[in-house]
Design a protein around this motif. Structure first.
Motif, PDB file in Angstrom:
ATOM      1  N   GLN A 298     -48.501 -19.059 -88.338  1.00  0.00           N
ATOM      2  CA  GLN A 298     -48.884 -18.531 -87.035  1.00  0.00           C
ATOM      3  C   GLN A 298     -47.784 -17.669 -86.422  1.00  0.00           C
ATOM      4  O   GLN A 298     -48.070 -16.670 -85.759  1.00  0.00           O
ATOM      5  CB  GLN A 298     -49.236 -19.686 -86.089  1.00  0.00           C
ATOM      6  N   ASP A 299     -46.526 -18.019 -86.644  1.00  0.00           N
ATOM      7  CA  ASP A 299     -45.459 -17.210 -86.058  1.00  0.00           C
ATOM      8  C   ASP A 299     -45.425 -15.811 -86.657  1.00  0.00           C
ATOM      9  O   ASP A 299     -45.094 -14.833 -85.970  1.00  0.00           O
ATOM     10  CB  ASP A 299     -44.108 -17.908 -86.200  1.00  0.00           C
ATOM     11  N   VAL A 300     -45.800 -15.687 -87.923  1.00  0.00           N
ATOM     12  CA  VAL A 300     -45.886 -14.364 -88.546  1.00  0.00           C
ATOM     13  C   VAL A 300     -47.002 -13.549 -87.889  1.00  0.00           C
ATOM     14  O   VAL A 300     -46.833 -12.370 -87.563  1.00  0.00           O
ATOM     15  CB  VAL A 300     -46.134 -14.486 -90.063  1.00  0.00           C
ATOM     16  N   LEU A 301     -48.149 -14.198 -87.681  1.00  0.00           N
ATOM     17  CA  LEU A 301     -49.269 -13.522 -87.028  1.00  0.00           C
ATOM     18  C   LEU A 301     -48.923 -13.132 -85.596  1.00  0.00           C
ATOM     19  O   LEU A 301     -49.296 -12.054 -85.123  1.00  0.00           O
ATOM     20  CB  LEU A 301     -50.501 -14.428 -87.044  1.00  0.00           C
ATOM     21  N   ASN A 302     -48.205 -14.008 -84.910  1.00  0.00           N
ATOM     22  CA  ASN A 302     -47.824 -13.722 -83.526  1.00  0.00           C
ATOM     23  C   ASN A 302     -46.874 -12.533 -83.431  1.00  0.00           C
ATOM     24  O   ASN A 302     -46.962 -11.717 -82.505  1.00  0.00           O
ATOM     25  CB  ASN A 302     -47.164 -14.945 -82.885  1.00  0.00           C
ATOM     26  N   ASN A 303     -45.956 -12.444 -84.386  1.00  0.00           N
ATOM     27  CA  ASN A 303     -44.942 -11.394 -84.344  1.00  0.00           C
ATOM     28  C   ASN A 303     -45.449 -10.040 -84.828  1.00  0.00           C
ATOM     29  O   ASN A 303     -44.840  -9.011 -84.531  1.00  0.00           O
ATOM     30  CB  ASN A 303     -43.727 -11.801 -85.187  1.00  0.00           C
ATOM     31  N   ASN A 304     -46.521 -10.069 -85.593  1.00  0.00           N
ATOM     32  CA  ASN A 304     -47.019  -8.813 -86.161  1.00  0.00           C
ATOM     33  C   ASN A 304     -48.544  -8.775 -86.088  1.00  0.00           C
ATOM     34  O   ASN A 304     -49.227  -9.298 -86.972  1.00  0.00           O
ATOM     35  CB  ASN A 304     -46.553  -8.674 -87.608  1.00  0.00           C
ATOM     36  N   PRO A 305     -49.103  -8.152 -85.060  1.00  0.00           N
ATOM     37  CA  PRO A 305     -50.562  -8.117 -84.907  1.00  0.00           C
ATOM     38  C   PRO A 305     -51.268  -7.308 -85.991  1.00  0.00           C
ATOM     39  O   PRO A 305     -52.502  -7.372 -86.096  1.00  0.00           O
ATOM     40  CB  PRO A 305     -50.753  -7.463 -83.528  1.00  0.00           C
ATOM     41  N   LYS A 306     -50.511  -6.589 -86.826  1.00  0.00           N
ATOM     42  CA  LYS A 306     -51.128  -5.827 -87.909  1.00  0.00           C
ATOM     43  C   LYS A 306     -51.444  -6.700 -89.124  1.00  0.00           C
ATOM     44  O   LYS A 306     -52.128  -6.251 -90.051  1.00  0.00           O
ATOM     45  CB  LYS A 306     -50.199  -4.680 -88.336  1.00  0.00           C
ATOM     46  N   ILE A 307     -50.933  -7.934 -89.142  1.00  0.00           N
ATOM     47  CA  ILE A 307     -51.165  -8.835 -90.264  1.00  0.00           C
ATOM     48  C   ILE A 307     -52.582  -9.405 -90.198  1.00  0.00           C
ATOM     49  O   ILE A 307     -52.986  -9.987 -89.194  1.00  0.00           O
ATOM     50  CB  ILE A 307     -50.137  -9.987 -90.283  1.00  0.00           C
ATOM     51  N   VAL A 308     -53.332  -9.233 -91.260  1.00  0.00           N
ATOM     52  CA  VAL A 308     -54.702  -9.729 -91.356  1.00  0.00           C
ATOM     53  C   VAL A 308     -54.677 -11.145 -91.918  1.00  0.00           C
ATOM     54  O   VAL A 308     -53.971 -11.427 -92.888  1.00  0.00           O
ATOM     55  CB  VAL A 308     -55.540  -8.810 -92.265  1.00  0.00           C
ATOM     56  N   ARG A 309     -55.458 -12.022 -91.327  1.00  0.00           N
ATOM     57  CA  ARG A 309     -55.547 -13.404 -91.829  1.00  0.00           C
ATOM     58  C   ARG A 309     -56.214 -13.434 -93.202  1.00  0.00           C
ATOM     59  O   ARG A 309     -57.018 -12.562 -93.542  1.00  0.00           O
ATOM     60  CB  ARG A 309     -56.371 -14.272 -90.868  1.00  0.00           C
ATOM     61  N   ASN A 310     -55.891 -14.476 -93.963  1.00  0.00           N
ATOM     62  CA  ASN A 310     -56.572 -14.690 -95.230  1.00  0.00           C
ATOM     63  C   ASN A 310     -57.938 -15.317 -95.005  1.00  0.00           C
ATOM     64  O   ASN A 310     -58.162 -15.974 -93.988  1.00  0.00           O
ATOM     65  CB  ASN A 310     -55.723 -15.570 -96.154  1.00  0.00           C
ATOM     66  N   PRO A 311     -58.861 -15.130 -95.954  1.00  0.00           N
ATOM     67  CA  PRO A 311     -60.201 -15.702 -95.792  1.00  0.00           C
ATOM     68  C   PRO A 311     -60.168 -17.217 -95.611  1.00  0.00           C
ATOM     69  O   PRO A 311     -59.308 -17.908 -96.168  1.00  0.00           O
ATOM     70  CB  PRO A 311     -60.894 -15.328 -97.112  1.00  0.00           C
ATOM     71  N   PHE A 312     -61.079 -17.710 -94.827  1.00  0.00           N
ATOM     72  CA  PHE A 312     -61.313 -19.145 -94.591  1.00  0.00           C
ATOM     73  C   PHE A 312     -60.237 -19.802 -93.736  1.00  0.00           C
ATOM     74  O   PHE A 312     -60.285 -21.007 -93.517  1.00  0.00           O
ATOM     75  CB  PHE A 312     -61.436 -19.926 -95.911  1.00  0.00           C
ATOM     76  N   ASN A 313     -59.236 -19.042 -93.250  1.00  0.00           N
ATOM     77  CA  ASN A 313     -58.230 -19.688 -92.412  1.00  0.00           C
ATOM     78  C   ASN A 313     -57.661 -18.693 -91.396  1.00  0.00           C
ATOM     79  O   ASN A 313     -58.010 -17.542 -91.365  1.00  0.00           O
ATOM     80  CB  ASN A 313     -57.115 -20.321 -93.256  1.00  0.00           C
TER      81      ASN A 313
END
Length: 610
Positions: A595-610
């Motif tokens: 989650q901290d990676v996602l928070n710091n970089n809004p360009k990061i796309v989540r992996n499927p199913f999570n």
């Protein structure tokens, strides 16, 4: 007053011709290494590389006993506070790896090498540059095989304190773009690595090819088998999922790299005429020509405690050493008979009656020699001593056998002969086999290797020729080329099978060969993932022999006056400590991003199913 005198003395040194600079201010530090020293000294640069090599990742870390029981064909038999490993359900973050700290260190080192290494000759500079790029390619492979496409960062990102972090927010590359980057890097550096060709612990030309062989095989498998799923796993931007049309190219690249290694200076280890002992020696001895690249250990420098964690019960050398890995019956039965029949052990006849064997190890006779080299089973030796594996006695009573075990290991029965062996097996026990089997592979037989004070120094194989043969066989098979058969038959001949024991290959044969050849070497989990069958093998079913670890217990027959008296029969069982079937979900094919990676970089796309 004393301070004034000191200041005057220093000032005098500055202006007086009698004071030399190197006596005071230009004197080299005894505790600090300058950039100029580091980037121009081959020995210091080699030390820096050693740090990076030491940080190369595996799924759980080199010689990680607990991790092996989670993802290989085994269960945990160690301390009860870790018995959760026998109730392990793969979480969304399982296998997560996102190491941009190491990527940054390597990128920074590459930049410093270019700008500050002014006294290195061109050959030295090219070699260090190539090794750094190999390490970076290795790290990107370890990330892409867990996470899918990841941001490709090849230079250090520096914040300009403008208040705008956008330039530092790099989006994820497509999954295939990461594999393509790895391939290009390795192709560009492999010629510069030839100076290391005699080394097994630093990247060389063949190490680069070995990474190509493995990585391109993974990419080809994902391209093919992901597309064959009823609902292929993908993201709209291609961060996850590789087009099926790319599979053949990746398989070709893997095969080409594999063949270059096979035609090189390496050979399958074949120094011991005893085929089973030979397979064990292959990774226990630091000799021979099979290992291409390894993490090495040395007394007094760096050691590991794999033998301490897994020494067979009766041969412990330390009062706190243990026996924590209990291989599964399913795994043991994956080793076929030398006559070509499947490896299902013949414990009962067609009518369901026990088959009695004269010796406790006779049920394992005629098997693939890799079984002996990987597993300690009843009737075998370790460290030139016979193991004492016997579950109990089978007493004939009113027309059937009553199976009994002793509460105390190593105790004799009322007839004065062994009841339960000192090596067990024993159900629901700690630090003794719960399945009837111990691990032999990687457990050093050196003196005091299982003690805390000495520990073990056998190496961990990053790449070895046995894997390359199987990579070549699989890639050739996927491309419809007949040459794959010869590679598999070579591997089997080393294991004691007759020459050309197979006349044709199938997908199942190739996959089983990898299971038995590469067991406990950090391949099984990723193989099942790239073939997209992990959710089928570990399906959570309590009746599935692969999702549930089972054991085989041998009992000495007590039946005076009968021909079977003193012989041995075997009972299949499910260890009590193995609580719940392993369950791999579709979400586990790609680990979740923190989650901290996602928070710091809004360009990061989540992996499927999570």
């Amino acid at each position: 007053m004393k301070k004034i005198y000191i200041c005057i003395a220093l000032l005098a040194c500055l202006v007086a011709s009698g004071c030399k600079h190197d006596e005071w201010f230009d004197r080299e530090s005894k505790s600090t290494i300058t950039d100029e020293q580091l980037w121009n000294d081959p020995k210091l640069l080699t030390s820096l590389l050693a740090n990076y090599y030491n940080r190369l990742p595996t799924l759980h870390g080199v010689f990680n006993t607990g991790g092996m029981t989670e993802l290989d064909d085994a269960m945990w038999s160690g301390h009860r506070d870790q018995n959760w490993r026998n109730d392990y359900q793969f979480g969304d973050d399982y296998g997560r790896y996102w190491d941009y700290g190491l990527i940054r260190d390597v990128n920074l080192s590459l930049e410093n090498l270019e700008t500050q290494s002014v006294r290195l000759d061109a050959t030295q500079k090219n070699l260090f540059r190539a090794e750094l790029r190999f390490i970076r390619a290795f790290v990107y492979f370890e990330m892409v095989k867990r996470m899918g496409g990841v941001p490709l960062v090849t230079k250090q990102l520096i914040y300009d304190f403008s208040g705008d972090p956008t330039p530092l927010q790099v989006p994820r590359a497509k999954e295939y773009e990461v594999y393509d980057f790895i391939y290009r890097e390795l192709e560009e550096i492999k010629a510069d690595l030839t100076a290391n060709n005699s080394s097994k612990t630093r990247a060389n030309q063949y190490t680069a090819l070995a990474l190509e062989s493995r990585a391109m095989l993974y990419a080809g498998s994902i391209a093919k088998y992901n597309s064959l799923m009823p609902n292929p796993i993908s993201t709209p931007g291609g961060e996850v999922g590789i087009p099926a049309t790319m599979a053949a190219d990746y398989y070709n690249k893997s095969l080409t790299a594999s063949k270059a290694i096979i035609s090189g200076p390496y050979a399958l280890f074949n120094e011991n005429p005893d085929k089973g002992a030979n397979f064990y020696d292959m990774l226990n001895k630091k000799t021979g020509s099979e290992v291409i690249f390894a993490k090495d250990f040395a007394p007094g420098v760096k050691v590991h405690r794999f033998a301490y964690d897994n020494i067979i019960k009766s041969m412990t050398e330390d009062n706190e050493s243990s026996s924590t890995i209990s291989p599964s019956l399913s795994f043991v039965e994956s080793f076929s008979y030398l006559d070509g029949t499947k490896g299902t052990l013949r414990d009962k006849d067609a009518s369901g009656n026990y088959i009695a064997y004269t010796g406790i190890g006779d049920i394992f006779a005629g098997r693939d020699a890799r079984l002996y080299g990987t597993v300690i089973y009843p009737g075998t030796n370790f460290k030139n001593n016979p193991v004492r594996i016997q579950a109990g006695v089978a007493v004939w009573n009113n027309g059937s056998y009553q199976l009994t075990t002793s509460a105390e290991l190593g105790k004799n029965y009322t007839d004065g002969q062994l009841w339960t062996g000192f090596d067990g097996p024993k159900d629901d026990a700690m630090d003794v086999s719960n399945t009837g089997f111990y691990i032999r592979k990687f457990v050093s037989d050196a003196s005091a290797a299982s003690t805390r004070g000495t520990s073990a120094t056998n190496w961990w194989p990053w790449f070895r020729l046995g894997e390359v043969y199987l990579n070549a066989a699989e890639a050739a098979f996927e491309l419809g080329r007949a040459e794959g058969l010869g590679y598999v038959n070579s591997i089997r001949a080393r294991a004691g099978f007759p020459a050309n024991s197979l006349t044709a290959l199938t997908t199942d044969i190739i996959r089983n060969e990898r299971r038995v050849e590469l067991a406990f070497e950090d391949h099984r989990y990723f193989d099942l993932k790239r073939w997209r069958i992990a959710h089928i093998v570990w399906d959570g079913s309590e009746s599935d022999p692969n999702a549930v670890v089972r054991g085989l217990y041998g009992y000495r027959v007590v039946r005076p006056g009968h021909p079977d008296n003193g012989k041995y029969i075997y009972e299949r069982m499910r260890p009590s400590r193995f609580r719940r079937a392993r369950f791999f979900r579709l979400a586990n094919y790609y680990s979740s991003i923190a989650q901290d990676v996602l928070n710091n970089n809004p360009k990061i796309v989540r992996n499927p199913f999570n």
